[in-house]
Design a protein around this motif. Structure first.
Motif, PDB file in Angstrom:
ATOM      1  N   MET A   1     -57.988 108.900  52.156  1.00  0.00           N
ATOM      2  CA  MET A   1     -56.949 109.008  51.126  1.00  0.00           C
ATOM      3  C   MET A   1     -55.872 107.956  51.408  1.00  0.00           C
ATOM      4  N   ASP A   2     -55.538 107.172  50.380  1.00  0.00           N
ATOM      5  CA  ASP A   2     -54.446 106.209  50.530  1.00  0.00           C
ATOM      6  C   ASP A   2     -53.107 106.960  50.470  1.00  0.00           C
ATOM      7  N   LYS A   3     -52.134 106.383  51.150  1.00  0.00           N
ATOM      8  CA  LYS A   3     -50.806 107.012  51.156  1.00  0.00           C
ATOM      9  C   LYS A   3     -49.725 105.941  51.101  1.00  0.00           C
ATOM     10  N   VAL A   4     -48.610 106.305  50.509  1.00  0.00           N
ATOM     11  CA  VAL A   4     -47.383 105.526  50.624  1.00  0.00           C
ATOM     12  C   VAL A   4     -46.455 106.324  51.541  1.00  0.00           C
ATOM     13  N   LEU A   5     -45.846 105.623  52.484  1.00  0.00           N
ATOM     14  CA  LEU A   5     -45.086 106.291  53.553  1.00  0.00           C
ATOM     15  C   LEU A   5     -43.606 105.938  53.502  1.00  0.00           C
ATOM     16  N   ILE A   6     -42.812 106.907  53.832  1.00  0.00           N
ATOM     17  CA  ILE A   6     -41.383 106.677  54.077  1.00  0.00           C
ATOM     18  C   ILE A   6     -41.084 107.320  55.430  1.00  0.00           C
ATOM     19  N   ARG A   7     -40.426 106.586  56.291  1.00  0.00           N
ATOM     20  CA  ARG A   7     -40.136 107.091  57.628  1.00  0.00           C
ATOM     21  C   ARG A   7     -38.634 107.070  57.908  1.00  0.00           C
ATOM     22  N   ALA A   8     -38.179 108.201  58.413  1.00  0.00           N
ATOM     23  CA  ALA A   8     -36.791 108.336  58.891  1.00  0.00           C
ATOM     24  C   ALA A   8     -35.765 107.904  57.840  1.00  0.00           C
ATOM     25  N   LEU A   9     -35.963 108.388  56.618  1.00  0.00           N
ATOM     26  CA  LEU A   9     -34.963 108.162  55.565  1.00  0.00           C
ATOM     27  C   LEU A   9     -33.732 108.995  55.906  1.00  0.00           C
ATOM     28  N   ARG A  10     -32.626 108.314  56.193  1.00  0.00           N
ATOM     29  CA  ARG A  10     -31.404 109.049  56.578  1.00  0.00           C
ATOM     30  C   ARG A  10     -30.640 109.481  55.340  1.00  0.00           C
ATOM     31  N   ILE A  11     -30.357 110.766  55.255  1.00  0.00           N
ATOM     32  CA  ILE A  11     -29.564 111.287  54.146  1.00  0.00           C
ATOM     33  C   ILE A  11     -28.377 112.031  54.747  1.00  0.00           C
ATOM     34  N   ASP A  12     -27.192 111.541  54.454  1.00  0.00           N
ATOM     35  CA  ASP A  12     -25.962 112.182  54.928  1.00  0.00           C
ATOM     36  C   ASP A  12     -25.483 113.139  53.851  1.00  0.00           C
ATOM     37  N   THR A  13     -25.374 114.420  54.226  1.00  0.00           N
ATOM     38  CA  THR A  13     -25.058 115.427  53.212  1.00  0.00           C
ATOM     39  C   THR A  13     -24.472 116.673  53.856  1.00  0.00           C
ATOM     40  N   VAL A  14     -24.056 117.608  53.009  1.00  0.00           N
ATOM     41  CA  VAL A  14     -23.540 118.888  53.504  1.00  0.00           C
ATOM     42  C   VAL A  14     -24.728 119.832  53.643  1.00  0.00           C
ATOM     43  N   SER A  27     -26.353 114.218  59.189  1.00  0.00           N
ATOM     44  CA  SER A  27     -27.508 113.389  58.827  1.00  0.00           C
ATOM     45  C   SER A  27     -28.802 114.183  58.936  1.00  0.00           C
ATOM     46  N   LEU A  28     -29.613 114.026  57.913  1.00  0.00           N
ATOM     47  CA  LEU A  28     -30.997 114.488  57.966  1.00  0.00           C
ATOM     48  C   LEU A  28     -31.891 113.251  57.962  1.00  0.00           C
ATOM     49  N   PHE A  29     -33.070 113.379  58.563  1.00  0.00           N
ATOM     50  CA  PHE A  29     -34.038 112.280  58.542  1.00  0.00           C
ATOM     51  C   PHE A  29     -35.340 112.798  57.941  1.00  0.00           C
ATOM     52  N   LEU A  30     -35.777 112.145  56.869  1.00  0.00           N
ATOM     53  CA  LEU A  30     -36.975 112.587  56.149  1.00  0.00           C
ATOM     54  C   LEU A  30     -38.134 111.622  56.368  1.00  0.00           C
ATOM     55  N   ASP A  31     -39.292 112.178  56.655  1.00  0.00           N
ATOM     56  CA  ASP A  31     -40.554 111.432  56.636  1.00  0.00           C
ATOM     57  C   ASP A  31     -41.364 111.950  55.460  1.00  0.00           C
ATOM     58  N   LEU A  32     -41.926 111.035  54.676  1.00  0.00           N
ATOM     59  CA  LEU A  32     -42.814 111.456  53.578  1.00  0.00           C
ATOM     60  C   LEU A  32     -44.128 110.710  53.648  1.00  0.00           C
ATOM     61  N   ASP A  33     -45.216 111.438  53.503  1.00  0.00           N
ATOM     62  CA  ASP A  33     -46.549 110.863  53.301  1.00  0.00           C
ATOM     63  C   ASP A  33     -46.952 111.250  51.884  1.00  0.00           C
ATOM     64  N   MET A  34     -47.169 110.268  51.017  1.00  0.00           N
ATOM     65  CA  MET A  34     -47.469 110.573  49.610  1.00  0.00           C
ATOM     66  C   MET A  34     -48.817 109.982  49.236  1.00  0.00           C
ATOM     67  N   ALA A  35     -49.712 110.850  48.799  1.00  0.00           N
ATOM     68  CA  ALA A  35     -51.029 110.373  48.383  1.00  0.00           C
ATOM     69  C   ALA A  35     -50.875 109.447  47.183  1.00  0.00           C
ATOM     70  N   TRP A  36     -51.485 108.275  47.280  1.00  0.00           N
ATOM     71  CA  TRP A  36     -51.389 107.320  46.174  1.00  0.00           C
ATOM     72  C   TRP A  36     -52.527 106.324  46.297  1.00  0.00           C
ATOM     73  N   ASP A  37     -53.308 106.161  45.248  1.00  0.00           N
ATOM     74  CA  ASP A  37     -54.386 105.184  45.238  1.00  0.00           C
ATOM     75  C   ASP A  37     -53.760 103.785  45.175  1.00  0.00           C
ATOM     76  N   ILE A  38     -53.830 103.057  46.266  1.00  0.00           N
ATOM     77  CA  ILE A  38     -53.154 101.744  46.279  1.00  0.00           C
ATOM     78  C   ILE A  38     -54.066 100.613  45.768  1.00  0.00           C
ATOM     79  N   LYS A  39     -55.310 100.952  45.459  1.00  0.00           N
ATOM     80  CA  LYS A  39     -56.251  99.900  45.018  1.00  0.00           C
ATOM     81  C   LYS A  39     -55.774  99.162  43.759  1.00  0.00           C
ATOM     82  N   PRO A  40     -55.328  99.868  42.702  1.00  0.00           N
ATOM     83  CA  PRO A  40     -54.875  99.153  41.501  1.00  0.00           C
ATOM     84  C   PRO A  40     -53.729  98.182  41.785  1.00  0.00           C
TER      85      PRO A  40
END
Ligand SMILES: Nc1nc2c(c(=O)[nH]1)N=C([C@H](O)[C@@H](O)CO)CN2
Length: 119
Positions: A1-14, A27-40
């Motif tokens: 499965m192809d994925k698009v990744l985001i690592r350690a996205l810092r979000i400053d919030t209450v 600060s919160l730190f978000l990691d996201l793995d998102m399924a995405w067909d990168i072939k196109p």
């Protein structure tokens, strides 16, 4: 499965359950793995076929900072729901880390996986 990744996205919030936390930003730190067909996108070198990690990052930052939130579980669910509903991602893994929340730990956090169509 192809994925698009985001690592350690810092979000400053209450964020937090205690009264003192409702008066500060953390600060919160978000990691996201998102399924995405990168072939196109790769085959055409065309941005319109790509899942834009910058657009997703900016949208998540806006969403999570909209109002105070108590639990990092809520943040994880909001992020997962957003990428599935707004960006048509069929599967996502979201990790939310909160550094400094526990003195003896570098960070604590939660991780969830969600598939579009599941409740
Ligand atoms: N499972 C969770 N446990 C705790 C949370 C949370 O969001 N999820 N939050 C807190 C407090 O806000 C804490 O981070 C303050 O240091 C405690 N436990």
């Amino acid at each position: 499965m192809d994925k698009v990744l985001i690592r350690a996205l810092r979000i400053d919030t209450v964020i937090g359950v205690y009264d003192w936390e409702k008066a500060i930003q953390q600060s919160l730190f978000l990691d996201l793995d998102m399924a995405w067909d990168i072939k196109p996108a790769a085959a055409t070198d065309d941005y319109s076929h790509a899942l834009c990690y910058e657009t997703v990052s900016n949208r998540l930052t806006a969403l999570i900072t909209e109002k105070p939130i108590e639990l990092i579980e809520t943040v994880a669910e909001m992020a997962a729901r957003c990428v599935m509903d707004e960006f048509k991602v069929s599967w996502v893994r979201v990790k939310v880390m909160k550094p400094g929340a526990v003195k003896a730990a570098e960070a604590v956090g939660v991780e969830i996986e969600r598939r579009a169509g599941d409740c």
